[in-house]
Enzyme design. Sequence first.
Site, PDB file in Angstrom:
ATOM      1  N   SER A 175       0.828  -1.208   0.000  1.00  0.00           N
ATOM      2  CA  SER A 175       0.000   0.000   0.000  1.00  0.00           C
ATOM      3  C   SER A 175       0.862   1.256   0.000  1.00  0.00           C
ATOM      4  O   SER A 175       0.637   2.178  -0.799  1.00  0.00           O
ATOM      5  CB  SER A 175      -0.916  -0.016   1.225  1.00  0.00           C
ATOM      6  OG  SER A 175      -1.466   1.239   1.436  1.00  0.00           O
ATOM      7  N   SER A 176       1.871   1.315   0.888  1.00  0.00           N
ATOM      8  CA  SER A 176       2.701   2.528   0.935  1.00  0.00           C
ATOM      9  C   SER A 176       3.489   2.708  -0.347  1.00  0.00           C
ATOM     10  O   SER A 176       3.682   3.838  -0.796  1.00  0.00           O
ATOM     11  CB  SER A 176       3.731   2.505   2.060  1.00  0.00           C
ATOM     12  OG  SER A 176       3.260   1.867   3.153  1.00  0.00           O
ATOM     13  N   GLU A 261      12.821   5.005   7.647  1.00  0.00           N
ATOM     14  CA  GLU A 261      11.413   4.998   8.023  1.00  0.00           C
ATOM     15  C   GLU A 261      11.079   6.126   9.010  1.00  0.00           C
ATOM     16  O   GLU A 261      10.030   6.753   8.906  1.00  0.00           O
ATOM     17  CB  GLU A 261      11.041   3.636   8.629  1.00  0.00           C
ATOM     18  CG  GLU A 261       9.701   3.561   9.336  1.00  0.00           C
ATOM     19  CD  GLU A 261       8.504   3.662   8.419  1.00  0.00           C
ATOM     20  OE1 GLU A 261       8.665   3.467   7.200  1.00  0.00           O
ATOM     21  OE2 GLU A 261       7.403   3.950   8.930  1.00  0.00           O
ATOM     22  N   SER A 274       6.140  24.179   7.610  1.00  0.00           N
ATOM     23  CA  SER A 274       6.648  25.238   6.737  1.00  0.00           C
ATOM     24  C   SER A 274       5.531  25.965   5.987  1.00  0.00           C
ATOM     25  O   SER A 274       5.775  26.983   5.352  1.00  0.00           O
ATOM     26  CB  SER A 274       7.633  24.660   5.726  1.00  0.00           C
ATOM     27  OG  SER A 274       8.670  23.988   6.400  1.00  0.00           O
ATOM     28  N   THR A 334      18.744  19.464  10.240  1.00  0.00           N
ATOM     29  CA  THR A 334      17.546  19.604  11.068  1.00  0.00           C
ATOM     30  C   THR A 334      17.572  20.940  11.801  1.00  0.00           C
ATOM     31  O   THR A 334      16.550  21.623  11.908  1.00  0.00           O
ATOM     32  CB  THR A 334      17.449  18.435  12.068  1.00  0.00           C
ATOM     33  OG1 THR A 334      17.725  17.230  11.371  1.00  0.00           O
ATOM     34  CG2 THR A 334      16.078  18.349  12.683  1.00  0.00           C
ATOM     35  N   LYS A 337      16.496  23.728   9.643  1.00  0.00           N
ATOM     36  CA  LYS A 337      15.036  23.835   9.552  1.00  0.00           C
ATOM     37  C   LYS A 337      14.461  24.557  10.762  1.00  0.00           C
ATOM     38  O   LYS A 337      13.660  25.487  10.637  1.00  0.00           O
ATOM     39  CB  LYS A 337      14.416  22.443   9.445  1.00  0.00           C
ATOM     40  CG  LYS A 337      14.666  21.831   8.104  1.00  0.00           C
ATOM     41  CD  LYS A 337      13.929  20.532   7.948  1.00  0.00           C
ATOM     42  CE  LYS A 337      13.707  20.237   6.495  1.00  0.00           C
ATOM     43  NZ  LYS A 337      12.763  21.144   5.847  1.00  0.00           N
ATOM     44  N   ARG A 456      12.615  -0.496  29.033  1.00  0.00           N
ATOM     45  CA  ARG A 456      11.371  -0.436  28.270  1.00  0.00           C
ATOM     46  C   ARG A 456      10.831  -1.840  28.030  1.00  0.00           C
ATOM     47  O   ARG A 456      11.540  -2.825  28.217  1.00  0.00           O
ATOM     48  CB  ARG A 456      11.597   0.294  26.942  1.00  0.00           C
ATOM     49  CG  ARG A 456      12.562  -0.403  26.021  1.00  0.00           C
ATOM     50  CD  ARG A 456      12.926   0.442  24.820  1.00  0.00           C
ATOM     51  NE  ARG A 456      11.881   0.447  23.806  1.00  0.00           N
ATOM     52  CZ  ARG A 456      12.105   0.520  22.486  1.00  0.00           C
ATOM     53  NH1 ARG A 456      13.332   0.603  22.013  1.00  0.00           N
ATOM     54  NH2 ARG A 456      11.123   0.531  21.627  1.00  0.00           N
TER      55      ARG A 456
END
Lengths: 532, 188
Positions: A175-176, A261, A274, A334, A337, A456
Amino acid sequence: MSSATETLKHDAHDDHHHGPAKGIKRWLLTTNHKDIGTLYLWFSFIMFLTGGAMAMVIRAELFQPGLQIVDPQFFNQMTTVHGLIMVFGAVMPAFTGLANWLIPMMIGAPDMALPRMNNWSFWILPFAFLILLSSLFVEGGGPAFGWTFYAPLSTTYSGDSTALFVFSVHIMGISSIMGAINVIVTIWNMRAPGMTWMKMPMFVWTWLITAFLLIAVMPVLAGVVTMVLTDKYFGTSFFNAAGGGDPVMFQHIFWFFGHPEVYIMILPAFGIISHIIPTFARKPLFGYASMVYATASIALLSFIVWAHHMFTTGMPVAAEMFFMFATMLISVPTGVKVFNWVATMWRGAMTFEIPMLFAIAFVILFTIGGLSGLMLAITPVDFQYHDTYFVVAHFHYVLVTGAVFSIMAAAYYWLPKWTGVMFDITLAKWHFWASLISVNVLFFPMHFVGLAGMPRRIPDYALQFADFNKWISIGGFAFGLSQLIFLALLIKACRKQGEPVSDQVWDGAEGLEWEIPSPAPYHTFDTPPVVK
Amino acid sequence: MQPKQSQNPNSRLVVKLVGVVFGMFAFGFALVPLYDVFCDITGINGKTNETAVTYSAPEVDTSRMITVQFITKTTAGMPWKFEARTETVKVHPGELNTVEFYVRNPAIRDIVGQAIPSVSPGTAALYLNKTECFCFNNQPLPSGQEAVMPMQFYVDPQLPEDINFFTVQYTLYDITGTSADVTTESAE
């Protein structure tokens, strides 16, 4: 014969001016980018609530130390399926839905380039998640090996539901990939005359780059789940040392997919922010070209940093150094940005409408997540942080207050254009402030318990973590409930209850999508606009 | 209609992009041999030579003393008792050494075992040369039997200066009846 010609003529006539078909068939058979966008967005919201319900189970169990509500095996299934649903069911389809709605309107195209494939790429998704969710009811339970399905947990020690997990991931991947191909072809071939590459809106740019990441790494994910399938059921030894394989190789292949991902889940968010900040600061985006190059640099760098997820597997020091510095290098584009967004706001005539509130929250909270990511990149300290709640805090800051907040900002920003009415601003304010406060109560203390060593993915914890976990759980329940306000608001807006809005909707909004009527007609840009 | 289809710029781009998708799917699988080759050259995953090397009798470097530690482990479901007769041995680089491992099959069934070596730190793996090892073959052991398995090796004198101690771990797997189990197959 003559009646057949009549029908044909009638059909041809209909083709140009018809509105949506009636009833369920409209949604099942639609090839309209706006309908498919709506389907994607509602699907992702339902998945967001489903994955959220699983998070509530996790937080309920962790409210107190000790085992009280669910057994550990079920807890593991919840952490696994929560992760899979949020990544593949909530965040990615939401961005694809936004791409469907917005990209044709932003580049002046009448629809997506491949409308029938568009219908397919949406309609296989519900089946993928039906398969994944039904695996929870298989004897032995659903997948319980974490969303990263490390071998040998997923090969040697997994239950019978693993095949269902593998097939559902295959369908999600197909699908992606179809969605990504559609986006690339649309942007490549269907831009309005005069819209050169460097005139494209940022959301279109970020999605184009995201789509290339998708077609590069989703097939690798398909490959690695296939290897898990054959290792488990057909006696191959990709990850089995006894047969000459290597379990660590699983992690290399998985994270070769997995790191790009995470940028797939954040680059479109950068595009959204933006758009929103310039609108409400009433200034053009600061450093448009640097934004484009920064996005492309992040995408390219994402392919050479995967092993920072694996510092503790026993890599040579030289490799650890390489992956540490490559990872830290990503903070440069980054940072470009973040500074550009701040510079856009600097001395702007700012107003704080709901989309802007979410966008500002995004900039601040995403930066917190980015900085904790920078800490995790430092190899020697990663040995302490690895597999603790510090990691959980980090990726929830970038994915919840990053990706999810940007999706909410986008929903509030473009919703009036889609529905033609202003959403309920009082409810929206409640939603924003309740989410903002609760999300920080939920995720901020995770930094502390993580640094103190709470692991975790474990259903129980040492007594010293009890107080913080109580607060984390309270924040979690509050954040979950806050999203029901959003649900109510969306239902109201889709029923068109609210003040009608102008075509431009927001005072400072610029772009082709704000030049068409509100609500956006079923067909737009049948004749392409000319971009100057 | 068909020839015109290929003229369509959308179709041409779709074909290219689908090509990328299949290419990347193949690349995912190509990573498997690439990984092995890369690790073979650099030795970074701690794998040792899988077939015997011949002892080239290099000059023994008596100025260095290397400690080699042997540890053993059985995986879940493997009932054998498996231990190193010699837990550590001090060797000069270049000299040939023999160590022994002991196994006993206490189970009521015959089992075929396969030992997989791993060296830590991984970079030492390139300099551990085995001239004889039980791990080169699988080991069938009838119920109740025991055996002593030899391993003969020498350390390459080129071993980096900073390594004076390394560990060789053998993990024993039960491979009875799997595709890796050649003895059962040939017996049938």
